[in-house]
Design a protein around this motif. Structure first.
Motif, PDB file in Angstrom:
ATOM      1  N   UNK A 147       0.905  -1.126   0.041  1.00  0.00           N
ATOM      2  CA  UNK A 147      -0.105  -0.067  -0.058  1.00  0.00           C
ATOM      3  C   UNK A 147       0.989   1.233  -0.044  1.00  0.00           C
ATOM      4  N   UNK A 148       2.038   1.497   0.858  1.00  0.00           N
ATOM      5  CA  UNK A 148       2.952   2.405   0.772  1.00  0.00           C
ATOM      6  C   UNK A 148       3.464   2.692  -0.667  1.00  0.00           C
ATOM      7  N   UNK A 149       3.925   1.550  -1.369  1.00  0.00           N
ATOM      8  CA  UNK A 149       4.429   1.694  -2.440  1.00  0.00           C
ATOM      9  C   UNK A 149       3.427   2.114  -3.481  1.00  0.00           C
ATOM     10  N   UNK A 150       2.206   1.663  -3.592  1.00  0.00           N
ATOM     11  CA  UNK A 150       1.190   2.131  -4.250  1.00  0.00           C
ATOM     12  C   UNK A 150       1.045   3.791  -4.113  1.00  0.00           C
ATOM     13  N   UNK A 151       0.822   4.260  -2.862  1.00  0.00           N
ATOM     14  CA  UNK A 151       0.721   5.589  -2.747  1.00  0.00           C
ATOM     15  C   UNK A 151       1.996   6.443  -3.067  1.00  0.00           C
ATOM     16  N   UNK A 152       3.025   6.040  -2.944  1.00  0.00           N
ATOM     17  CA  UNK A 152       4.197   6.700  -3.646  1.00  0.00           C
ATOM     18  C   UNK A 152       4.124   6.533  -4.956  1.00  0.00           C
ATOM     19  N   UNK A 153       3.868   5.545  -5.799  1.00  0.00           N
ATOM     20  CA  UNK A 153       3.751   5.701  -6.992  1.00  0.00           C
ATOM     21  C   UNK A 153       2.502   6.657  -7.652  1.00  0.00           C
ATOM     22  N   UNK A 154       1.338   6.688  -6.993  1.00  0.00           N
ATOM     23  CA  UNK A 154       0.454   7.510  -7.447  1.00  0.00           C
ATOM     24  C   UNK A 154       1.074   9.082  -7.081  1.00  0.00           C
TER      25      UNK A 154
END
Length: 265
Positions: free
Chosen positions: A236-243
């Motif tokens: 989830x943290x990586x997805x937020x960073x990607x967004x």
């Protein structure tokens, strides 16, 4: 503390300078005295270096005795002789490249050579590998982390992480924030597994049975469920960073397009 102050003129310094001697009359240091100097404007000086920096090249303080307030040329001569002797000894030590056998310096009038043994088959060098690898650690050093909070670039304090229920701190004056800092420090500073205090006796008397290489918490076990929950948080943290990176890239592209249209117009 009772003190007696005596202020007199100092002829060795320019006119207007005063010397003050403070004699201690009570306490453990009774009988001892401190010397201070005052400039004509009332500025106080506690040491000779301060006095030298203030006067500069106006007065040569090379032979000035700070305690007595007098010029002592003999003292300067002794310092020069000592400095010259030290320099000569240093030069001799650097240039002495002689590899001849040393001579025993005894009371005898005859010089006797000394046998120089470089190596011997029975010589053994003993080393304690444990002492060489393990350094002593202070008990309860985690208490020094108490009250320290992390902040971002804007100096805003970050929100404290919540520890799992399985992690319970032990030891004097322990808290969840201190335990979190101790675990993070152990993960960064040690390559060994972090298991907590495996000895049950450490809970009763941690000052004796404490394992200093482990944080101040009870023994815990990381289950497969804990690993899956952590993997989900990382995803989830990586997805937020990607967004966030994608949104920043789109905003930069839009801003660049507006600048190009404005220049064309």
């Amino acid at each position: 503390m009772i003190m007696e102050r005596k202020r007199t003129d100092c002829p060795a310094l320019p006119p207007g300078w005063k010397k003050e001697e403070v004699i201690r009359k009570s306490g453990l240091s009774a009988g001892k005295s401190d010397v201070y100097y005052y400039s004509p404007t009332g500025k106080k000086f506690r040491s000779k270096p301060q006095l030298s920096r203030y006067l500069g090249n106006t007065v040569d303080l090379g032979c000035f005795d700070f305690r007595t307030g007098k010029m002592m040329p003999g003292k300067m001569q002794k310092n020069k002789q000592r400095l010259r002797s030290d320099n000569l000894n240093m030069i001799k030590g650097k240039l002495d490249l002689n590899t001849a056998l040393p001579i025993r310096q005894t009371a005898s009038i005859f010089k006797q050579p000394v046998t120089k043994v470089v190596s011997h088959p029975n010589n053994k060098v003993k080393t304690d590998l444990q002492k060489a690898t393990e350094q002593p650690r202070q008990l309860f050093w985690e208490k020094r982390l108490k009250g320290l909070r992390s902040s971002d670039v804007t100096e805003e304090v970050l929100r404290t992480m919540e520890l799992p229920k399985g992690l319970q701190s032990i030891g004097p004056d322990s808290s969840d924030e201190t335990l979190l800092s101790a675990i993070a420090s152990a993960l960064h500073m040690s390559s060994a597994p972090i298991t907590g205090q495996t000895s049950t006796a450490a809970e009763k008397n941690p000052a004796i049975w404490l394992n200093s290489s482990q944080p101040l918490c009870k023994a815990f076990t990381v289950t497969d469920e804990d690993i899956r929950e952590q993997e989900l948080k990382v995803h989830q943290a990586r997805r937020c960073l990607e967004d966030a990176l994608m949104a920043d890239s789109v905003a930069r592209a839009a801003e660049s397009t507006r600048d190009m249209k404005g220049r064309a117009a």
